[in-house]
Design a protein around this motif. Structure first.
Motif, PDB file in Angstrom:
ATOM      1  N   ASN A  89      11.102  14.904  13.912  1.00 17.61           N
ATOM      2  CA  ASN A  89      11.516  14.551  12.554  1.00 17.61           C
ATOM      3  C   ASN A  89      12.780  15.240  12.059  1.00 17.61           C
ATOM      4  O   ASN A  89      13.582  14.621  11.368  1.00 17.61           O
ATOM      5  N   CYS A  90      12.926  16.528  12.370  1.00 15.11           N
ATOM      6  CA  CYS A  90      13.893  17.329  11.628  1.00 15.11           C
ATOM      7  C   CYS A  90      14.707  18.260  12.523  1.00 15.11           C
ATOM      8  O   CYS A  90      14.608  18.222  13.749  1.00 15.11           O
ATOM      9  N   CYS A 106      12.670  20.407  14.759  1.00 16.65           N
ATOM     10  CA  CYS A 106      12.282  19.657  15.955  1.00 16.65           C
ATOM     11  C   CYS A 106      13.429  19.659  16.962  1.00 16.65           C
ATOM     12  O   CYS A 106      13.221  19.868  18.164  1.00 16.65           O
ATOM     13  N   GLY A 158       4.111  21.490   9.621  1.00 14.71           N
ATOM     14  CA  GLY A 158       3.842  20.212   8.966  1.00 14.71           C
ATOM     15  C   GLY A 158       5.017  19.261   8.969  1.00 14.71           C
ATOM     16  O   GLY A 158       4.859  18.054   9.199  1.00 14.71           O
ATOM     17  N   CYS A 159       6.218  19.803   8.742  1.00  9.96           N
ATOM     18  CA  CYS A 159       7.402  18.938   8.677  1.00  9.96           C
ATOM     19  C   CYS A 159       7.754  18.344  10.033  1.00  9.96           C
ATOM     20  O   CYS A 159       8.508  17.369  10.117  1.00  9.96           O
ATOM     21  N   CYS A 160       7.216  18.929  11.090  1.00  9.49           N
ATOM     22  CA  CYS A 160       7.536  18.472  12.446  1.00  9.49           C
ATOM     23  C   CYS A 160       6.490  17.511  13.009  1.00  9.49           C
ATOM     24  O   CYS A 160       6.672  16.967  14.102  1.00  9.49           O
ATOM     25  N   GLN A 161       5.394  17.307  12.275  1.00 18.95           N
ATOM     26  CA  GLN A 161       4.329  16.446  12.789  1.00 18.95           C
ATOM     27  C   GLN A 161       4.677  14.977  12.537  1.00 18.95           C
ATOM     28  O   GLN A 161       4.318  14.378  11.537  1.00 18.95           O
ATOM     29  N   TYR A 162       5.397  14.437  13.486  1.00 17.62           N
ATOM     30  CA  TYR A 162       5.892  13.064  13.468  1.00 17.62           C
ATOM     31  C   TYR A 162       4.743  12.069  13.637  1.00 17.62           C
ATOM     32  O   TYR A 162       3.625  12.429  14.022  1.00 17.62           O
TER      33      TYR A 162
END
Length: 214
Positions: A130-131, A134, A200-204
């Motif tokens: 996602n980011c 990542c 959490g922000c990386c859980q695509y």
């Protein structure tokens, strides 16, 4: 630097014919930053990732690091330099005497004899993420593989571009390494635990890998 390089080239030229007949390339590298036996152990451990390495010798006082490697694998000096850096040290100078008698220097200088070229290729694969976090994780996992020279992941297209020595690794091995840190790839799906350990922000949104569909 030129003086150090000249000394190393003379030393490499002095390697025996018997060594060349063994089908082994003889490497010698001047390494900066080796301050203790533990440093030498760390460097040797990192190079044990090169399967087939033999005759490892490290002098922590002079920084001289020598080893033999199967000629058929055509290990490049660039790969050796990167491996020294991955171990946390700085390669100052170095060279290799190939099994055919060819002598090469770390930064591209060589004698007139033809040399064995490395088989550098480029590959692409899809990697989920996602980011920027990542991106850093994916590229690090790829670059940590022996033989990988460059890796770049685009978070918009999800495409990872890799440049690597195909005599040392493969795009499949790179995908497997990335899957181990939690990111699904085109042919390999990350284990559930690795995925759930991502921030959490990386859980695509997960995709089915082609391998799972076979």
């Amino acid at each position: 630097m030129k003086k150090i390089l000249a000394i190393l080239m003379i030393a490499l030229a002095g390697l025996t014919t018997a060594q060349a007949q063994e089908g082994m390339d003889q490497f010698q590298v001047q390494v900066d930053g080796l301050g203790c036996p533990f440093c030498a152990y760390g460097l040797e451990k990192k190079f044990k990732e090169f399967k087939g390495i033999k005759n490892v010798a490290i002098d922590i006082e002079t920084g001289d690091f020598t080893f033999s490697y199967p000629a058929e694998k055509a290990l490049s000096l660039d790969a050796v330099e990167k491996q020294v850096e991955k171990a946390g040290y700085t390669p100052i100078a170095g060279g290799v005497t190939r099994s055919d008698g060819t002598i090469e220097a770390l930064h591209g200088e060589k004698n007139p004899v033809a040399v064995n070229s490395t088989k550098t290729v480029k590959g692409k694969t899809m990697v989920s993420g996602n980011c920027s976090m990542c991106q850093a994780r994916i590229e690090k996992a790829a670059m940590d593989q022996v033989g990988v020279q460059d890796a770049s992941w685009d978070k918009n297209t999800k495409i990872l571009e890799v440049q690597y020595d195909e005599t040392m690794t493969s795009i499949q091995a790179v995908e497997e390494a990335i899957a181990r840190v939690g990111h699904d790839t085109e042919h390999h799906k990350a284990h559930k635990e690795a995925y759930e350990n991502l921030p959490g922000c990386c859980q695509y949104e997960r995709i089915e890998s082609k391998k799972q569909n076979k």
